[in-house]
Design a protein around this motif. Sequence first.
Motif, PDB file in Angstrom:
ATOM      1  N   GLN A   3       0.842  -1.203   0.000  1.00 22.28           N
ATOM      2  CA  GLN A   3       0.000   0.000   0.000  1.00 22.28           C
ATOM      3  C   GLN A   3       0.879   1.257   0.000  1.00 22.28           C
ATOM      4  O   GLN A   3       0.654   2.190  -0.769  1.00 22.28           O
ATOM      5  N   ALA A   4       1.891   1.260   0.857  1.00 21.52           N
ATOM      6  CA  ALA A   4       2.794   2.410   0.949  1.00 21.52           C
ATOM      7  C   ALA A   4       3.524   2.616  -0.364  1.00 21.52           C
ATOM      8  O   ALA A   4       3.679   3.760  -0.828  1.00 21.52           O
ATOM      9  N   ILE A  55      -4.248  10.589   3.532  1.00 23.48           N
ATOM     10  CA  ILE A  55      -5.593  10.128   3.179  1.00 23.48           C
ATOM     11  C   ILE A  55      -5.595   8.625   2.956  1.00 23.48           C
ATOM     12  O   ILE A  55      -6.381   7.888   3.540  1.00 23.48           O
ATOM     13  N   VAL A  56      -4.643   8.202   2.147  1.00 17.88           N
ATOM     14  CA  VAL A  56      -4.618   6.780   1.790  1.00 17.88           C
ATOM     15  C   VAL A  56      -4.264   5.909   2.988  1.00 17.88           C
ATOM     16  O   VAL A  56      -4.898   4.891   3.246  1.00 17.88           O
ATOM     17  N   LEU A  57      -3.276   6.341   3.758  1.00 16.53           N
ATOM     18  CA  LEU A  57      -2.799   5.503   4.858  1.00 16.53           C
ATOM     19  C   LEU A  57      -3.440   5.867   6.184  1.00 16.53           C
ATOM     20  O   LEU A  57      -3.068   5.330   7.219  1.00 16.53           O
ATOM     21  N   GLU A  65       3.298   5.867  -2.917  1.00 18.81           N
ATOM     22  CA  GLU A  65       4.472   6.645  -3.315  1.00 18.81           C
ATOM     23  C   GLU A  65       4.533   6.787  -4.831  1.00 18.81           C
ATOM     24  O   GLU A  65       4.795   7.863  -5.366  1.00 18.81           O
ATOM     25  N   ILE A  66       4.256   5.690  -5.563  1.00 20.72           N
ATOM     26  CA  ILE A  66       4.328   5.713  -7.020  1.00 20.72           C
ATOM     27  C   ILE A  66       3.272   6.657  -7.590  1.00 20.72           C
ATOM     28  O   ILE A  66       3.540   7.455  -8.472  1.00 20.72           O
ATOM     29  N   LEU A  67       2.068   6.580  -7.050  1.00 19.79           N
ATOM     30  CA  LEU A  67       0.967   7.383  -7.589  1.00 19.79           C
ATOM     31  C   LEU A  67       0.935   8.813  -7.039  1.00 19.79           C
ATOM     32  O   LEU A  67       0.072   9.594  -7.407  1.00 19.79           O
TER      33      LEU A  67
END
Lengths: 409, 99
Positions: free
Chosen positions: B16-17, B29-31, B21-23
């Motif tokens: 997920q991390a 928000i995501v984490l 990072e790539i996107l």
Amino acid sequence: MQIKDWQALWQGYVIITITGKAPERFINLAMVNGIFLWDISTIDQETLQAKVAIDQFKRLRGVARLSGNKFKILKKKGLPFALRRMGKRKGFFLGLAFFVIILYFFSAFIWFVDCTSIEKTTAIETQAVLKLAADLGLKPGVLKYGLDIKEVERLMEIKMPQLAWVGIEIEGTRANIRLVEKKIPDKEQSPTGPGNLIAIKDGVIDEILVIEGEGLVKPGDTVKKGQILISGLMSIEAETEGEQLGEAKIRLVKSQGIVKARVWYEGVGEIPLIEAGEKETGKKAWSIRLVVKDREMNIKGSADPPFSYYKEKITSYKPPKWRNWELPVEIIKISYLQVKPYTTEIEPSRAQALGLKQARESLINQIDPSSKIVASWETVEESPPGTVKVKVIVEAIENIAGFQSTVAD
Amino acid sequence: MKKKRAGLARRAKEIQAGVTEILEMPPEIVLDLPKLVLIGNQELLLQNHRGIIEYNNYQIRVSVSLGQITIKGEMLLLKNLKQDEILIRGKIFGLTLEE
């Protein structure tokens, strides 16, 4: 104050104190329930103070019960509470509103009508103007909005022909009628009674033509200003020679005729041989100043003129006027242009030409265009030392007869 | 078996991390991480919190996904309190993050 705070005042909010063992629980629970608390501060270990909007206030009861805390209202703030307080003093606020309405209502009428003439004249009576205005609908007690000022102005101009222009200004409850009066030219007094023709200038008679009256001068005579040329006093005997001398009668006539005479005009032109003046050197300096009422302050540029000989040019920038009121503030820019005094000598021949030109120009103003120029002379002298004086004498033939009534006014 | 599952969970977090990072997606928000904006020593904006644990004049403890954030200072005031953000005013001198 932020917009958010104004919004809170508009909607109304309460300041509450929260007491209990763990006031944090109260806050958390409120937050979870979507109740927005702000400006939270601690008073002591077990007491918090916070603000909450009135529409969310009721929901705090459940929060308090669940969290085991108590809360109390400390202060009520904002417009809804202010309105409620106002409601308790109805009379006062009703009176206030009534006063404002009355004031507004009465300001919709015209209570005073004034009349001023722009040029002071006595020919038009103020009373008459005011009466006319009243007839046309402009009088004290009339409603401002129902009045067509342009129409009243127009009708006043029509109904009072001696008015050239009427302007009505309404300032608050006062109407001011401003007038400009027509200037009716005096009737030209064409002489009707008997009279003499007299000389209006000195001269030598060149030609005389008598239409009515008795000629008293003949060509070649020198006449002085005011001398009678053609008399209105006629003895009948001069007309009809056949009658006897004893029955000479005198008749008064309005004398008419043309008397042409030679008259002289003199024009003088004086040109100093040394011309003094100032010339710009091209060096410039400027200063921008702020003027507030009478005080001046230098903002930029040189405060004092850096030249000993200079011309100054002032341009001023004023803030725009609002109605008749203007800010007493002004920014001026002063440009200093350095000048150098100089003297130049003029050649006598050029000075003479200039003097001649000047003399001729002064003659043109003196001589009537209808007169006929017969001769002219020029004399040049250097009379006050250092100047050239040119004198031009012109001889012209013109009618010098002027009417003078013999009937005493 | 239990150990293996824990390892899998950790692996999922890592992926997920990496994706985040790539996107270039905002990690808070995501984490579900807290985001703190500190202005000098006078204002702190804390987003993505999970409630207040302790509040008084000199110390505020806020629960976040990672654990707990302790703010130390003087005359601390909760200016705003919303479900997802807290605005703290006062003189701040300490900020600690405990797991």
